[in-house]
Scaffold this active site. Structure first.
Site, PDB file in Angstrom:
ATOM      1  N   LYS A 116       0.849  -1.197   0.000  1.00 31.88           N
ATOM      2  CA  LYS A 116       0.000   0.000   0.000  1.00 31.88           C
ATOM      3  C   LYS A 116       0.885   1.248   0.000  1.00 31.88           C
ATOM      4  O   LYS A 116       1.864   1.311   0.742  1.00 31.88           O
ATOM      5  CB  LYS A 116      -0.896  -0.020   1.242  1.00 31.88           C
ATOM      6  CG  LYS A 116      -1.991   1.051   1.257  1.00 31.88           C
ATOM      7  CD  LYS A 116      -2.813   0.953   2.547  1.00 31.88           C
ATOM      8  CE  LYS A 116      -4.003   1.880   2.541  1.00 31.88           C
ATOM      9  NZ  LYS A 116      -4.776   1.808   3.797  1.00 31.88           N
ATOM     10  N   SER A 133      -9.752   2.301   2.815  1.00 31.11           N
ATOM     11  CA  SER A 133      -8.836   2.999   1.928  1.00 31.11           C
ATOM     12  C   SER A 133      -7.934   2.079   1.121  1.00 31.11           C
ATOM     13  O   SER A 133      -7.393   2.473   0.092  1.00 31.11           O
ATOM     14  CB  SER A 133      -7.956   3.946   2.742  1.00 31.11           C
ATOM     15  OG  SER A 133      -7.110   3.194   3.615  1.00 31.11           O
ATOM     16  N   SER A 184      -9.836  -0.242   6.896  1.00 33.06           N
ATOM     17  CA  SER A 184      -9.235  -0.062   5.565  1.00 33.06           C
ATOM     18  C   SER A 184      -8.591  -1.303   4.977  1.00 33.06           C
ATOM     19  O   SER A 184      -8.240  -1.320   3.799  1.00 33.06           O
ATOM     20  CB  SER A 184      -8.195   1.063   5.598  1.00 33.06           C
ATOM     21  OG  SER A 184      -8.839   2.311   5.681  1.00 33.06           O
TER      22      SER A 184
END
Lengths: 501, 526
Positions: free
Chosen positions: B92, B167, B191
């Site tokens: 990420k 996210s 997330s």
């Protein structure tokens, strides 16, 4: 624009000063408060930094254990209570010397609180200053404003920032309001800061050099009419960085406040800047309740837990309180008040103590440190203790002088050799051929030559004017390049001239 | 060495790849290349998945080649290779990496390269896991749809017109689209788990402090946690073991030694375990198809010997409100460092005077997107003098109450269970203008962050009404992450048995090289 002031005497007649101090002490830990970067003064800008000090994305703080120990020691030396559990908070404000745009600082949970410090004034009275708290925080970077005038941010073309200082561990010591000092307020101010400085130096937790900002003082002053209980509005004079300046700044602010109050105007609550050149302050930033730092507990750090066992362990390591220690040492050494004060001011009390412990007499230790070493340290721009003179060296040198092997002048030369790393005193005497000339043969030759060169002086001596002998001794010392024992030279001259000494 | 075509390689789990690599049936270079080919095929273009913000092909292939060379040379070095050596992973883009840009999905960090590696990245490098690249996210991880990325949204591989969650939509979509077998995510309020739910993948938020946060760009420090994203429960356990453990650089990292999580996943036994349904986390507000799949999972666990009990966590109803005070408060302070002074974007004001305050303001105005600004403003307000006690202070009290609810619940059940998200993936743009509706997505995942307990989401099937994946969430007491893997692996294998293969076999082919036709469906990994 300079402010109006009353005379100090008039101010004292009309008003009663209340003081308060925030003293920031930079700790001398190896690394910074929250990062592993070195805590070193004076290096190239932005070299003692890592990603944590620069506030890079993703970084986290890790608390320096030694800094916590030092803070606890300071708290104990200030007779404070030590919190069993305390936390850090974030003080949020945007300013480029603070890489994260918040300062990690203790807020409502200081590590040390509720202490006091007894301050001895020059007339011998003892004044107790109450300590509200001593808390841990990190220092900010250093901004240098360039272009424009006088290094101020106003009118500067641009500013440079050095983050070497960012994250240096600080302990901020905050007093309670100090009432009742009266006209001794300026003296008390100086004595208080001097006492704090001595404590942290004595504890070994700070280099305690005010000129380097290791100890920085913000001085709060307010006045109230005699007899009134409620405090007046205070000003806070920031970064007063010498003991003399603390005294002067408090005196000046008292005089300035008095003039403001006399004029019927309210004193403005604000920070003031101290100017050493004019010995006055100028207005800084207005301080009001509008300053909102949005403090909240620092979520990246866990609470600091100071177990009672740990605190007691640290208490056991504390040195004797400075005031008591000084009294004891002065009595032991038999120094006069003046002699002792000079020793303290020169910062060689510890060194003299060690030298005496190594076997030197108190007078000898003082003679060497005050007479020889302090001057050398000043020339080298270091503390006397940092020159690297070992107590044993002094003891050895003194023995050689007392045994008549070398004279004082040579001893000083040998000391230089030791400091230059040429070896032990004995080795240097040997290497440099510095032994006092004790074979009378070469001495007599030199004496005869000196007497022949100055027949008129020889006549004076023969006539009983013994004080004239210095000229002949000087000639002999010159000829022997200082290697003769001056006492022996005198004896031989008198013998040679058949005069009774 | 047997030939394995690249379409087969990308569908293997990390554990399967690791076995093939160890047996030298396939090279790490071939594995990495297959994933790079897949990324090239499906990630770009107008209708691409857009899971990646940066592809790190050269370095990934170099690491793979190094692993292959070590294996080929044999001996001690080959013996010492980590189990997952050569198995590629996506990271990420909130997690900093040397040698690749890190943007946090924000313009304010466009082009910034970190001078240091996050601790988890150091661990990936030590295990010699090739890093395929950096995945898309909502800006600074603020969002539940990945639509708040400054670099455009990621699409859900199940339906390219839908969101992949957020996210960490990039990491979940990359794994769901077979662009990577594994990924790292971060989970502040869901997330990792919510994207896992809506993409039919597995995602784990470890116990707070279980994985070092050093190098994860902080949103809310007391809530953030890095965790694994994968297609199987075992794979998450394997990755969790790589990244977990104490880190002296993170003061909030737990000192505990890491449990054998993979062993827990392989144990696969729920006989006699008590599994608690959280009364407050299903029913009203949850889509019917989500509810159906949830009930189905309960039934399977019961059949496998678990005892299903009901627990009540009455304070969970305050969790969302408290979360939206604590998270923005911490974020407002954490994001203060992005000011244009030391790194990243610097914008000069259009008109004089050119003061530092105005440069900071112009930089932040231009560099942050609306959602980030919204949360900074919320948090600044909540921390302001006079409001602190009412907002931040009260929210912290709620947090304590939520922790007590969990404590009480875990006296009645070994593991708690709920749907991961109230709905399946919604359409791109559907909730973009309605922040409150967007925030509701995380209603079931937030309590775990507030209490610091671990949570795992795994695919629970497809919703009847829209055919989209539904996530099942398991929650365990702090430091008991192993229980999640133990129960998760059982449920996964029961579900796959029911479906006749992994759920992702049912995902439609992406408009790219065909998938399903060439590869026979294969069983679970247990």
């Amino acid at each position: 624009m300079s402010d109006a002031t009353l005379s100090f005497e008039e101010a004292m007649e009309k008003y009663d000063p209340v003081l308060g101090f925030e003293v920031h002490v930079e700790l001398n830990t190896k690394t910074k408060m929250f990062s592993s970067a070195p805590n070193v003064f004076g290096d190239e800008p932005n070299t003692n930094v890592n990603e944590v000090d620069l506030g890079m994305p993703g970084v986290l703080p890790v608390l320096n254990r030694t800094a916590v120990e030092s803070s606890i020691k300071i708290g104990l030396a200030l007779n404070c209570k030590i919190a069993e559990n305390c936390r850090f908070a974030r003080k949020n404000y945007f300013y480029p010397d603070t890489p994260k745009n918040f300062q990690t600082s203790q807020y409502d949970e200081p590590i040390a609180y509720d202490g006091y410090l007894d301050i001895e004034l020059s007339d011998g009275t003892v004044f107790r200053v109450e300590i509200e708290r001593a808390h841990m925080e990190e220092d900010a970077g250093k901004l240098t404003h360039l272009g424009g005038s006088a290094g101020r941010i106003q009118g500067a073309d641009y500013s440079l920032v050095d983050y070497n200082r960012a994250g240096v561990p600080l302990v901020e010591i905050v007093t309670k309001p100090i009432e009742g000092a009266g006209s001794r307020a300026p003296e008390l101010a100086k004595a208080y800061v001097a006492a704090v400085r001595e404590i942290v130096k004595n504890l070994g937790v700070s280099d305690a050099k005010m000129e380097r900002g290791n100890v920085r003082c913000d001085a709060n002053v307010s006045l109230r009419p005699h007899g009134r209980e409620r405090f007046g509005i205070r000003s806070e004079t920031k970064n007063v960085n010498s003991l003399r300046a603390v005294e002067h700044a408090v005196r000046y602010e008292i005089q300035r406040h008095a003039a403001v109050l006399d004029s019927g105007e309210p004193v403005i609550q604000e920070t003031r800047h101290w100017h050493e050149d004019t010995r006055s302050t100028t207005s800084g930033r207005a301080k009001s309740d509008a300053d909102d730092y949005r403090y909240f507990p620092e979520p990246d750090l866990v609470p600091v837990v100071a177990s009672r066992e740990w605190v007691e362990e640290l208490r056991a390591t504390l040195p004797e309180p400075p005031a008591e220690r000084r009294k004891r040492l002065q009595a032991d050494w038999g120094y006069s008040d003046l002699e002792f004060r000079d020793v303290v001011n020169a910062g060689v009390m510890d060194e003299i103590e060690e030298t005496i412990a190594a076997g030197a007499a108190a007078t000898v230790a003082r003679k060497w440190w005050m007479g020889e070493i302090v001057g050398r340290a000043k020339n080298a721009d270091v503390d006397p203790g940092q020159l690297g003179v070992k107590p044993e060296t002094i003891v050895e040198l003194n023995k050689m002088v007392e045994a008549g092997k070398i004279n004082n002048k040579m001893a000083a030369e040998v000391l230089d050799g030791v400091l230059a790393g040429e070896g032990t005193p004995a080795e240097i005497v040997e290497k440099r051929g510095l032994a006092v000339v004790s074979d009378d043969g070469p001495l007599l030759e030199a004496i005869d030559a000196a007497l022949a060169a100055q027949p008129d002086v020889a006549d004076k001596i023969r006539a009983g004017k013994l004080q004239a002998i210095g000229a002949i001794v000087g000639g002999v010392m010159k000829a022997t390049r200082g290697q003769a024992d001056a006492g022996r030279v005198k004896e031989l001259i008198l013998q040679r001239l058949g005069v009774e000494g | 060495m047997t030939e394995t075509n690249s379409n087969q390689l990308i569908r293997l789990s990390a554990a399967q790849l690791a076995a093939k690599l160890a047996a030298r049936e396939v090279t790490a270079v071939a594995v990495v290349q297959a994933h790079l080919d897949r990324i090239a095929a499906v990630d770009g273009g107008d209708r691409g998945v857009h899971a990646f913000l940066h592809v790190n092909a050269e370095e990934a292939l170099a690491v793979a080649a190094e692993v292959d060379a070590i294996r080929a040379a044999g001996g001690a070095a080959a013996e010492e290779l980590h189990e997952l050596a050569g198995v590629p992973i996506a990271v990420k883009d909130l997690i900093v990496t040397v040698g690749q840009p890190t943007t946090a999905g924000s313009r304010i960090l466009e082009g910034w390269h970190s001078p240091y590696d996050a601790t988890v990245v150091q661990k990936l490098r030590a295990a010699k896991m090739p890093i395929l690249g950096k995945t898309n996210l909502d800006e600074f991880a603020m969002g539940s749809s990945t639509e708040h990325s400054a670099y455009g949204p990621t699409r859900n591989p199940w339906d390219l017109d839908r969101i992949p969650g957020g996210s960490g939509g990039g990491s979940a979509a990359a794994v769901a689209a077979f662009e990577a077998p594994l990924a790292l995510g971060t989970d502040t309020g869901g997330s990792i788990r919510q994207p896992g739910a809506v993409t039919g993948t597995v995602g784990v938020k470890p116990t707070y402090g279980g994985v070092s946060r050093y190098g994860a760009i902080a949103m809310a420090s007391s809530l953030d946690q890095i965790g694994p994203v994968s297609r199987t429960v075992l794979d998450s356990a394997l990755l969790h073991q790589v990244i977990g453990g104490h880190d002296p650089k993170d003061s909030t990292s737990l000192p505990d030694p890491l449990a054998d999580l993979a062993a827990a996943a392989r144990l696969g036994n729920v006989d006699g375990m008590k599994i608690g349904i959280i009364k407050e986390l299903h029913g009203e507000g949850y889509q019917a198809g989500v509810e159906n799949r949830f009930n189905e999972s309960l039934e399977l666990l019961k059949q496998a010997g678990a005892e299903i009990v009901e627990v009540s966590c009455p304070n969970f109803k305050y969790a969302l409100g408290a979360y939206y005070l604590i998270m923005p408060s911490e974020a407002s302070s954490n994001l203060a460092k992005f000011d244009g002074v030391r790194y990243g974007l610097r914008v000069l004001p259009e008109d004089p005077p050119l003061t530092i305050e105005r440069v900071m303001a112009a930089t932040r105005a231009a560099g942050f997107g609306d959602e980030v600004k919204r949360r900074i403003i919320l948090g600044t307000y909540a921390l302001s003098a006079g409001y602190y006690d009412a907002y931040y202070g009260s929210a912290q009290k709620v947090r304590t109450l939520i922790q007590r609810d969990f404590d009480a619940a875990f006296t009645k059940a070994d593991v708690l269970i709920s749907p991961t998200a109230p709905t399946t993936a919604f359409k791109l743009g559907e909730k973009l203008d309605d922040p409150l509706a967007m925030y509701l997505n995380d209603v079931a995942t937030i309590p775990a962050n507030m209490a610091g307990v671990p949570g795992l989401s795994l695919p629970g099937g497809l919703a009847d009404e829209d055919g989209l994946p539904v996530g099942i969430q398991l929650l365990a007491p702090a430091r008991e992450d192993a229980r999640l893997y133990r129960v998760g692996a059982v449920l996964e294998s029961l579900l796959e048995e029911k479906w006749g293969g992994p759920l992702l076999d049912r995902a439609p082919s992406l408009p790219a090289p065909a998938l399903a036709e060439t590869v026979p469906s294969h069983g679970g990994s247990h």
